[in-house]
Each structure stands twice: as structure tokens, then as C-alpha cells.
Design an enzyme around this catalytic site. Structure first.
Site, mmCIF file in Angstrom:
data_model
loop_
_atom_site.group_PDB
_atom_site.id
_atom_site.type_symbol
_atom_site.label_atom_id
_atom_site.label_comp_id
_atom_site.label_asym_id
_atom_site.label_seq_id
_atom_site.Cartn_x
_atom_site.Cartn_y
_atom_site.Cartn_z
ATOM 1 C CD GLU A 1 -2.883 0.892 2.739
ATOM 2 O OE1 GLU A 1 -2.258 0.296 3.618
ATOM 3 O OE2 GLU A 1 -3.880 1.494 2.802
ATOM 4 C CB CYS B 1 -0.584 -2.830 13.740
ATOM 5 S SG CYS B 1 0.804 -1.410 13.805
ATOM 6 C CB SER C 1 -2.136 1.352 6.669
ATOM 7 O OG SER C 1 -2.467 0.157 6.126
ATOM 8 C CD GLU D 1 -15.620 -1.803 11.626
ATOM 9 O OE1 GLU D 1 -16.702 -1.649 12.202
ATOM 10 O OE2 GLU D 1 -14.732 -0.835 11.950
ATOM 11 C CB CYS E 1 2.699 -4.148 21.958
ATOM 12 S SG CYS E 1 2.064 -3.684 20.505
#
Lengths: 163, 573
Positions: free
Chosen positions: B286, B303, B323, B370, B503
Site C-alpha cells: 500500500e 496495527c 493504512s 465491520e 505493546c
């Protein structure tokens, strides 16, 4: 003035127009939050959610920050207020002369609790610590009128005169 | 700055002017207990647990907010200081639910620890017991739950949400005895401008904010013979879960983690790193497209579901920059119920997907309407690192001494690029490794972005210089985003992670946390990357197989259906 939020943007714009007039007089600085809230409350009678959202956006604050300030000060109200504000004195002198019974009589007559407003928006009931009229105890104020040397029996008649 | 000298507990201490008494004491190893104080936050001085006695002025002061003064004589252990500290803790407990056994923070609660160290007993508390609060919980989730009755009003969550995340979802409301930490109008956390990052849960000293637990849901699935339970583990888990079993922060326990999951009864143990590699393939291509068309740059990573929700509320005008690649968790789950089901001849309806995440925002993400591209709810349950550790402890596994095991093959192979997704800067580095090599055939030298809150670098890819920035912590991200909004951003690629350090410092990670611990965890991941045989996502053989057997190529129609998503604008307030 009923909140029409949830309808069209147009009606929200119309609803918020008076607030936007108020905001014109203030720079976008956090320190103006309280004066803006005071003026907004003068305009709307209380502080509806849509009004707080608009103020938060204007000052670039989060809604929870504005909500925190509003709930801290007793001068601010999140619910519509009645046309007549009843303040029942709970000070020492009123307490010993039966203030609690007077309060109970007002609650009974209006069917509301302390801090609440009647459905017809005629009365809001509040208790206060002392209104400085101890010689007249037990005493209540309705708007700017003082009613002293009360007994529970006198309450319905007094309230009727404000309907 | 000039040095000043003071005496603390008869020790002479020399510190810079402006140092607080608490900091001065800690410099010489004198430990004063604290609750509302936190080294990452502004000073508050609310809990009065850190009181010490100023022997010159004959007064008690809160050491966390009182500057050290030249010539001061302080006692942290005088009878008066000890008595006051003890009384203050007892008063906090007098209005605190007597529910340690039922509390998620049993064992990691700072109030419990201090009460224990001060030798406070139930009788002491009962003597001062007064009116208690009985406030409703906000437990509708799906990510976080709040119990205002346990809250000690230290304000750490309030300060963190404002000072580090720039969100201010939580604030003090009401006054006096009625004071609580609350959202605006007491709305559920799920309905407001909250990223669900869970940093509030990591900084809360008690059990007032915790994740919504899904442990029982997962046990039920494991015990249901008709269900085929597939688990994925996020990259950061392998360098953090060891802490729950007494290992040093940053100890890598990948093999033991896999072994423990098999012993718990999961049918297949896979790694989210597999789909982190896949994310790089999709997001990288992308980015290649956008670079070539010079469109929607900078491209911003997608992410981190905390960041994505924050963007939807606060930068809805920039969503075209984000993205469209799903997070690795969601790519994994969508493939588990399609690709994996097909390969194994399984009915996708019977597959139950569990992810082990360092994150509370992932719990919210899985509920998005979704994200059902497999035809089913793609992710069925999300467990935080802490929740998985609880399950392992519940069945009494000797985690530290488990024999290492390998991930299952089909969706378990990964590269070093995927491992570093778990720390700030990792996604950017992984993406550039693949993009540069795809475009030029030349490998990338290390980006060396470090673990700072905001950082930038540039990479020459052919004749083009690509400007890269990373940010962790949402307030840091806002600085970069405001530039993009103003059309002044010089960057082509921005990586954003909602949690400080990425994270490894996620809202679902072992407690308590500190900067030092997070550094060690990030270093643990960096070491795995360094030692991995394959370090570039596009060289992962199982990713190559996935494209050959199933998806075709990056950004193919099938990839778009299963691996990409769209975002929605949400209200700021």
C-alpha cells in the site's frame, strides 16, 4: 427552551446560537471556562449536554473536564430548573425549631426530593445551611421572598400562591 | 543549578535545588511509601501516604510535593510521621471494599502492599469505619471496567489520560464525599472518546480500573468438544509473560508460552507474528502504491487499535492517511476462519479464535461490526497477558520449567520483522525492510529508532529519500498529526502506537510497570529479531505459501476482502 439535539443540524445551530454569541466575547483559553459556564447558564437556565459539548470544543477541552468543573460547583446545574426556587433552611436555629418537618411538608406537597424539580418545571427544591434569618426560624425562601415562623400546615398555602 | 544539603533520617543528602524530599530520600535508598505519586506524572499531593516530619519546623509534610531546602532536617520514621502515615492508610481502607480475594489486583495492589507493610489489620480499619460508597460499576466493556467504590482518588489515571495520552476521558467529578473519577455524564467508557488503551488500568494502584475479563468465555470454549479452539499470541507476550512467574523483565519465553497454551487445551497454537509479516506485505505494498502516486502521504500505520479509535474521534479528517490494512490480530482471525479452515477441512462455525494480547483496545477492536469478513465474528475472545497468566496459575502449571515447544506450522512461522511489532519503532522498521528491498533489491541497515516517545529518521530508497517518524503515547502522536493536518508534515510514513513504549507497555501487560521494565521488555524483543534466521517479512516461507495457495498477491481482491478494513468518523465529545 427544550433541547432539540438529535434533530437536524439546523435546529442544533439554532439552539446553540445564543451560546455562540456568548462565546464571541471570550478568547479560547481554559481560564474562561467558569465565566462562560455562568453566562451559558444564565442564557439556558441550566447547562444542557449539547451546550457543554460546544463549550468543550470551543476551549479545546474534553467533555469530561468541563463536566468535572460543572459538577464541582453547586452554582451549576445539569438539569432544567423550576420557575421558582425554594430554599429550605437547615441551619441550627431552623433545625431546632422544626426545619426538618417543614422540608418534609414541601417534599410532600410537591412530590420531589431535595435537589429535584417538579415535572411542570414550576418548582425546584434545595436545602441551604443558613439564610441568616434565624429570628424567623424555621424559614424558607422562595425566589427572593422570605417566609418565616413556619409550620408544616402553612406550606401548601404558600406554594399555591406561586402556581 | 546549585546543590543543597539536607539531613534525612540522620543521613546527609546532597541534591540539586528543586529536588523533592521524596526524590532526595530515594537517591540515598530511603524508601517512603507513595500512592498518588508516580514518576511519569505531575505531582498531586493527594494521598498523604508519603508524609514525613520536618524536624526544624515541627510539621508533617507530604514528601512528594515538598521541595528539599538547604539545612532541612527530615525524619521519615519518627513516631509522629509513622503514626500519621498509618492513620492516612487506615482512612483510605475505611472506605474501601473489603474484597481483596475477589479483586483482579489481589497481589499487585499498591494499597494492599502498603497496608501489609505497615501492619494494618482489619480491627484497625473497623475502628474508623464510616459511611461507604455504593456506586454503580461501569462494566459493560468491552475493554475496560471501572469500579468507583475501589477508587482511592489518587488521580493517577486522570493525570495519565491528560498528560501522556492527551485524551482526558477521565476526570474528577462532584465534590467532597461524592467525589469520583468519572467520564463526562458518567457515560460508559465504550461510548466516549476513549482509545481503550488501558494505560489507566496499568497506572491504577488498586483494582478500580481493570480489563473486562474473558477468562470464563475461553474456559467454556476449551471445554466444549464441538469447538476447535485456535489461539494466536501477539509478539510482545513472549518477552513479558515471564514476569508473572517471577522471571526478569525481558526474559524471552516463547517456547514455554507455546507449551503452556497446549497444556491448557488449545487445539492449535499460532502466532500473531505470522500476520504481522502479512501486515507488512499488505501495508508495505500500500505504501509503495502511495509513494508512486504521491497520494495520501504520510501513510500512518493501523496495527494499533487504540490509536485507530483515537484517530476516529480526534482526527477524522486524516483517516485517509491511515493504512487500510487490518491489525495483525484481525488479519489472523479472518484467515483462521477461511484459509486455515479450508486447509484443515474444518467448519469455520466451529472454530473459536482466541488472541493473547498485551492490549485492552484489542478487546474493543474485536467487537467492531465491520470485522466479520470471514462470515463470522472473526475474533471470538481476547485475553490480556495478565489474564493468560491467571489461567496458567489456575491450573498450576510450572511455567518456568516447561519444556520449550514450537508453534504450529501453518500460521506460526514468523520473521524478526514481525517480532519487533511489539515495540515502538518496530512496525516502521519492518515495513521499510520490505519496501526498500522490494523496490531496490538492497537490504536495509538498522533504523535504530530507539524507544523514545517521538523519533524520526530517513531512508534512501533508490533516488527517493523517505522520511519516517514514530510516536508512542497519544499526546506525542498528536504533535505529528497536527503537522499533517496543517499540511506541514515532511514525513512519508508515520508509525503510531497508543501506549508509551508500544505493546511492551500495553494496557494488558504485567503489573507494576516502569520505564526500566519496559526498556528491558523491548530489548528482549530486539534480541529475538537479531537472532532470527529470517528477518524480513517477504521471506517468510509460510507467507509466500499463503499468497501462492490462497490470496494471490498483496492487495489482491481476496486480500482486500479479508485483510483490509475501513474506519468511521466518531464524535470528539
Amino acid at each position: 427552551m427544550a433541547c432539540e439535539c438529535g434533530n437536524k443540524k439546523e435546529s442544533l445551530d439554532k439552539y446553540l446560537a445564543p451560546l455562540r454569541e456568548v462565546l464571541k466575547n471570550y478568547e479560547k483559553e481554559e481560564k474562561y471556562l467558569i465565566p462562560i459556564l455562568q453566562e451559558a447558564q444564565d442564557e439556558y437556565g441550566y447547562l444542557p449536554e449539547e451546550v457543554l459539548k460546544e463549550i468543550a470544543s470551543y476551549l479545546d477541552l474534553s467533555l469530561s473536564q468541563v463536566y468535572g468543573v460543572v459538577t464541582f460547583y453547586t452554582q451549576f446545574h445539569l438539569e432544567p430548573r423550576g420557575k421558582n426556587i425554594i430554599r429550605v433552611c437547615m441551619g441550627t436555629a431552623c433545625h431546632v425549631r422544626g426545619g426538618a418537618d417543614v422540608l418534609a411538608a414541601v417534599k410532600d406537597a410537591l412530590g420531589i426530593e431535595n435537589g429535584e424539580t417538579t415535572k411542570d418545571l414550576k418548582f425546584t427544591l434545595e436545602t441551604v445551611a443558613c439564610i441568616g434569618a434565624c429570628g424567623l426560624a424555621p424559614v424558607i425562601m422562595i425566589n427572593d421572598d422570605t417566609h418565616g415562623r413556619l409550620t408544616p400546615e402553612k406550606i401548601p398555602g404558600i406554594l399555591a400562591s406561586y402556581k | 543549578m546549585s546543590k543543597i544539603s539536607l539531613t534525612i533520617d540522620d543521613q546527609i543528602v546532597q541534591v540539586e535545588e528543586g529536588t523533592t524530599i521524596l526524590e532526595a530520600a530515594r537517591e540515598v535508598g530511603i524508601e517512603i511509601p507513595t500512592l498518588c505519586y508516580h514518576p511519569d506524572l505531575s505531582l498531586h499531593g493527594a494521598c498523604r501516604v508519603c508524609v514525613v516530619e520536618d524536624l526544624e519546623k515541627n510539621i508533617l509534610v507530604a514528601s512528594c510535593v515538598t521541595p528539599a531546602v538547604d539545612g532541612m532536617r527530615i525524619s521519615t520514621r519518627s513516631a509522629r510521621a509513622r503514626r500519621a502515615r498509618r492513620r492516612n492508610v487506615i482512612l483510605l481502607l475505611a472506605n474501601h471494599p473489603n474484597d481483596c480475594l475477589g479483586c483482579d489486583r489481589n497481589g499487585t495492589c499498591e494499597l494492599q502492599k502498603i497496608a501489609y507493610s505497615l501492619g494494618i489489620r482489619r480491627e484497625d480499619v473497623d475502628l474508623l469505619a464510616g459511611e461507604r460508597r455504593n456506586l454503580p460499576l461501569d462494566d459493560i466493556g468491552p475493554a475496560l471496567k471501572r469500579d468507583p467504590n475501589k477508587c482511592i482518588l489518587c488521580g493517577r489515571c486522570v493525570r495519565l489520560c491528560e498528560e501522556i495520552q492527551g485524551v482526558s476521558a477521565l476526570q474528577f467529578s462532584n465534590r467532597g464525599f461524592d467525589s469520583i473519577v468519572s467520564t463526562a455524564f458518567g457515560l460508559p467508557q465504550s461510548e466516549i472518546n476513549c482509545a481503550n488503551c488501558g494505560q489507566c488500568a496499568t497506572i491504577c494502584p488498586v483494582g478500580a480500573i481493570t480489563e473486562v475479563s474473558e477468562i470464563n468465555k475461553v474456559w467454556d470454549a476449551l471445554e466444549d468438544d464441538s469447538k476447535h479452539v485456535v489461539v494466536q499470541t501477539a509478539p510482545a507476550i513472549q518477552a513479558t509473560i515471564g514476569e508473572e512467574f517471577g522471571l526478569e523483565p525481558g526474559t524471552v519465553v516463547t517456547g514455554k508460552l507455546v507449551a503452556a497454551l497446549r497444556k491448557l487445551g488449545f487445539d492449535r497454537v499460532f502466532s500473531t507474528e505470522f500476520t504481522a509479516d502479512l501486515t507488512i506485505m499488505e501495508e508495505g505494498h500500500e505504501f509503495l502504491e502511495r509513494l508512486q502516486e504521491n497520494k495520501n502521504l504520510p501513510q500512518i500505520t493501523s496495527c494499533c487499535p487504540g490509536w485507530v479509535k483515537y484517530a476516529e474521534h480526534n482526527y477524522p479528517d486524516l483517516l485517509d492517511h491511515v493504512s487500510s490494512a487490518k491489525s495483525p490480530q484481525q488479519m489472523f482471525s479472518a484467515l483462521a476462519k477461511t484459509y486455515y479452515a479450508e486447509k484443515e477441512g474444518l467448519d469455520p462455525e466451529k472454530i473459536f479464535t482466541v488472541s493473547i494480547m498485551p492490549c485492552t483496545a484489542k478487546k474493543f477492536e474485536k467487537e467492531r461490526e465491520e470485522l466479520r469478513d470471514s462470515g463470522y465474528k472473526d475474533t471470538d475472545a481476547v485475553l490480556t497477558t495478565r489474564e493468560l497468566a491467571r489461567m496458567i496459575k489456575e491450573v498450576g502449571l510450572d511455567f518456568v520449567n516447561l519444556e520449550d515447544e514450537e508453534y504450529d506450522e501453518l500460521m506460526g512461522k514468523s520473521t524478526g520483522a514481525a517480532t519487533i511489532f511489539g515495540t515502538t519503532g518496530g512496525v516502521a522498521e519492518a515495513a521499510v525492510r520490505t519496501v526498500k528491498e522490494k523496490l531496490t533489491g538492497e537490504p536495509l541497515e538498522r533504523l535504530n529508532l530507539g524507544f523514545r516517545g517521538v523519533n524520526e529518521t530517513k531512508v534512501e530508497i533508490g533516488d527517493r529519500v523517505v522520511n519516517i517518524a514514530i510516536a508512542n503515547g497519544l499526546k506525542n502522536a498528536a504533535k505529528l498529526l497536527d503537522e499533517v493536518r496543517a499540511g506541514k508534515s515532511k514525513y512519508d510514513f508515520i508509525e503510531i502506537m497508543a501506549c508509551p513504549h508500544g505493546c511492551v507497555g500495553g494496557g494488558g501487560q504485567p503489573l507494576p510497570m516502569s520505564k526500566e521494565k519496559k526498556d528491558k521488555r523491548a530489548q528482549g524483543l530486539a534480541n529475538i529479531d537479531k537472532n532470527k534466521y529470517i528477518r524480513k517479512s517477504h521471506e517468510n516461507p509460510m507467507i509466500i505459501k499463503l499468497y501462492e495457495d490462497y490470496l494471490g498477491e498483496p492487495l489482491s481482491e481476496k486480500s482486500h476482502k479479508l485483510l483490509h478494513t475501513s474506519y468511521k468518523k466518531r464524535a470528539k465529545n
